[in-house]
Design a protein around this motif. Structure first.
Motif, PDB file in Angstrom:
ATOM      1  N   ALA A 146       8.199  40.442  39.029  1.00 23.70           N
ATOM      2  CA  ALA A 146       6.895  40.887  39.057  1.00 23.70           C
ATOM      3  C   ALA A 146       5.933  40.044  38.401  1.00 23.70           C
ATOM      4  O   ALA A 146       4.683  39.849  38.799  1.00 23.70           O
ATOM      5  CB  ALA A 146       6.811  42.032  37.677  1.00 23.70           C
ATOM      6  N   ILE A 147       6.399  39.236  37.186  1.00 23.12           N
ATOM      7  CA  ILE A 147       5.565  37.929  36.818  1.00 23.12           C
ATOM      8  C   ILE A 147       5.359  36.906  38.074  1.00 23.12           C
ATOM      9  O   ILE A 147       4.111  36.303  38.086  1.00 23.12           O
ATOM     10  CB  ILE A 147       6.613  37.363  35.602  1.00 23.12           C
ATOM     11  CG1 ILE A 147       6.611  38.097  34.573  1.00 23.12           C
ATOM     12  CG2 ILE A 147       5.880  35.866  35.299  1.00 23.12           C
ATOM     13  CD1 ILE A 147       7.477  37.952  33.470  1.00 23.12           C
ATOM     14  N   GLU A 148       6.289  36.439  38.725  1.00 23.16           N
ATOM     15  CA  GLU A 148       6.040  35.689  39.892  1.00 23.16           C
ATOM     16  C   GLU A 148       5.183  36.339  40.998  1.00 23.16           C
ATOM     17  O   GLU A 148       4.368  35.501  41.445  1.00 23.16           O
ATOM     18  CB  GLU A 148       7.422  35.333  40.598  1.00 23.16           C
ATOM     19  CG  GLU A 148       8.415  34.570  39.624  1.00 23.16           C
ATOM     20  CD  GLU A 148       7.966  33.246  39.099  1.00 23.16           C
ATOM     21  OE1 GLU A 148       7.130  32.894  39.777  1.00 23.16           O
ATOM     22  OE2 GLU A 148       8.227  33.249  37.848  1.00 23.16           O
ATOM     23  N   LEU A 149       5.111  37.559  41.173  1.00 17.77           N
ATOM     24  CA  LEU A 149       4.135  38.119  42.262  1.00 17.77           C
ATOM     25  C   LEU A 149       2.660  38.105  41.684  1.00 17.77           C
ATOM     26  O   LEU A 149       1.866  37.663  42.312  1.00 17.77           O
ATOM     27  CB  LEU A 149       4.770  39.470  42.627  1.00 17.77           C
ATOM     28  CG  LEU A 149       5.778  39.800  43.242  1.00 17.77           C
ATOM     29  CD1 LEU A 149       5.991  41.024  43.833  1.00 17.77           C
ATOM     30  CD2 LEU A 149       5.757  38.975  44.703  1.00 17.77           C
ATOM     31  N   GLU A 150       2.673  38.083  40.308  1.00 17.85           N
ATOM     32  CA  GLU A 150       1.294  38.110  39.762  1.00 17.85           C
ATOM     33  C   GLU A 150       0.734  36.677  39.660  1.00 17.85           C
ATOM     34  O   GLU A 150      -0.418  36.447  39.839  1.00 17.85           O
ATOM     35  CB  GLU A 150       1.460  38.342  38.231  1.00 17.85           C
ATOM     36  CG  GLU A 150       1.752  39.961  37.891  1.00 17.85           C
ATOM     37  CD  GLU A 150       1.565  40.481  36.432  1.00 17.85           C
ATOM     38  OE1 GLU A 150       1.929  39.539  35.530  1.00 17.85           O
ATOM     39  OE2 GLU A 150       1.766  41.741  36.301  1.00 17.85           O
ATOM     40  N   ARG A 151       1.753  35.656  39.789  1.00 21.36           N
ATOM     41  CA  ARG A 151       1.373  34.302  39.893  1.00 21.36           C
ATOM     42  C   ARG A 151       0.727  34.124  41.241  1.00 21.36           C
ATOM     43  O   ARG A 151      -0.209  32.732  41.154  1.00 21.36           O
ATOM     44  CB  ARG A 151       2.475  33.209  39.473  1.00 21.36           C
ATOM     45  CG  ARG A 151       2.729  33.526  37.858  1.00 21.36           C
ATOM     46  CD  ARG A 151       4.012  32.466  37.630  1.00 21.36           C
ATOM     47  NE  ARG A 151       4.150  32.370  35.943  1.00 21.36           N
ATOM     48  CZ  ARG A 151       5.141  31.888  35.588  1.00 21.36           C
ATOM     49  NH1 ARG A 151       6.392  31.970  36.247  1.00 21.36           N
ATOM     50  NH2 ARG A 151       5.207  32.040  34.219  1.00 21.36           N
TER      51      ARG A 151
END
Length: 324
Positions: A19-24
């Motif tokens: 989820a954190i990487e997709l937000e980036r």
């Protein structure tokens, strides 16, 4: 119907990392979790410590600090909960996704919460990060369904003074045996291997071997449990069948992915029983459906797999970005 750019099924460490990487890359994923955040870790034995050092369990560039050499279960729960809050990850807890159906370039996901209330979602990308822990490897033997049999070990107190058989020889089996022996349980470990597993934590193995040498723990190598009864188990060993008095059985034989759910989502399962995916992108044979975390681990142990599984989100985000 709720429209989303990306949906992640499972709020374990690797699902949160994805989820954190997709937000980036500019997406705002919704994480749907059928229980609580990092449920699998909350199911670990109460006083468990990880094999990995804390920096190998970090996600989202948030330092994982601990006063111990190896972090505890409680510290991990606090760490991943804090990481989700700091990154403001959208988590919808206590809802299960029951189906994933292609709809052109999108997917329709059907959900159901713990009250039986239905919901539906439409998403371009789906990341399955569901882990293993709801699907233990069953023994397929008479008596396995008795109430005295469990595939999980949480803490030793309920087994004080009881005759307990542990099936397996991995770290979980060894840790459980040591905890049970400390509270006065009569412990027998039944392991099909002919020697101690090479995966046993090196700082734990000597103490366990000492307990076995002193007779505090009974270790049966080259042995399998072939039957479970109310007050006994039958073990097949090198010298033939042996009946042992028994009150409880801990079948710590590992877990496997939800093959039915994956198949229903059109993800193929390989001969070894693991889902098909591209290791470079984590995309399955279904374009737009990805795997993250232990569901893609094949034979690796879960607590070690967090070390590499936390990077699956980077591969997924990189692939999605390349498609734009």
């Amino acid at each position: 119907m709720q429209n989303e750019e990306a949906i992640i099924i499972g709020a374990g460490p690797c699902g949160l990392a994805a989820a954190i990487e997709l937000e980036r890359i500019g997406l705002r994923p919704l994480v749907i979790e059928k229980r609580n955040i990092v449920h699998s870790i909350s199911q670990y034995p109460t006083y468990m410590h990880f094999f990995s050092s804390p920096e190998l369990l970090e996600i989202g560039e948030i330092p994982f600090t601990t006063a111990n050499e190896k972090p505890s279960r409680l510290e991990a729960l606090n760490y991943y909960r804090t990481a989700a809050q700091r990154h403001q990850i959208r988590v919808k807890a206590y809802e299960s996704i029951t189906s994933i159906t292609p709809d052109g370039d999108f997917f329709i996901l059907q959900g159901e919460n713990r009250f039986g209330e239905k919901s539906s979602y439409k998403s371009r990308y789906v990341i399955i990060a569901t882990g293993y822990f709801d699907h233990p490897n069953e023994l397929g033997i008479p008596g396995e369904q008795l109430d005295k049999v469990s595939h999980f070990f949480r803490e030793s107190h309920p087994y004080v003074g009881m005759k307990v058989a542990i099936i397996g020889g991995s770290n979980s089996a060894i840790d459980a045996a040591l905890e049970l022996e400390r509270v006065g349980a009569d412990v027998t470990v039944v392991y099909r291997g002919d020697d101690y597993s090479k995966s046993i934590k090196p700082w734990v193995k000597p103490g366990f071997q000492s307990k076995v040498a002193k007779g505090s723990i009974r270790m049966l190598f080259q042995s399998t449990v072939i039957g479970i009864e109310n007050h006994a188990i039958t073990v097949q060993g090198p010298e033939g069948p042996l009946q042992i008095e028994n009150d409880f059985v801990l079948a710590l034989t590992g877990f496997h992915p939800d093959r039915h759910f994956l198949n229903a989502s059109r993800v193929t399962i390989e001969e070894e029983g693991f889902p098909t995916f591209n290791e470079a992108t984590m995309e399955t044979n279904v374009p737009g459906i990805y795997l993250a975390g232990v569901v893609a681990s094949r034979h690796e142990a879960n607590e070690i797999f967090i070390e590499s599984g936390r990077y699956h989100g980077c591969k997924i985000a990189g692939h999605i970005q390349s498609l734009k």
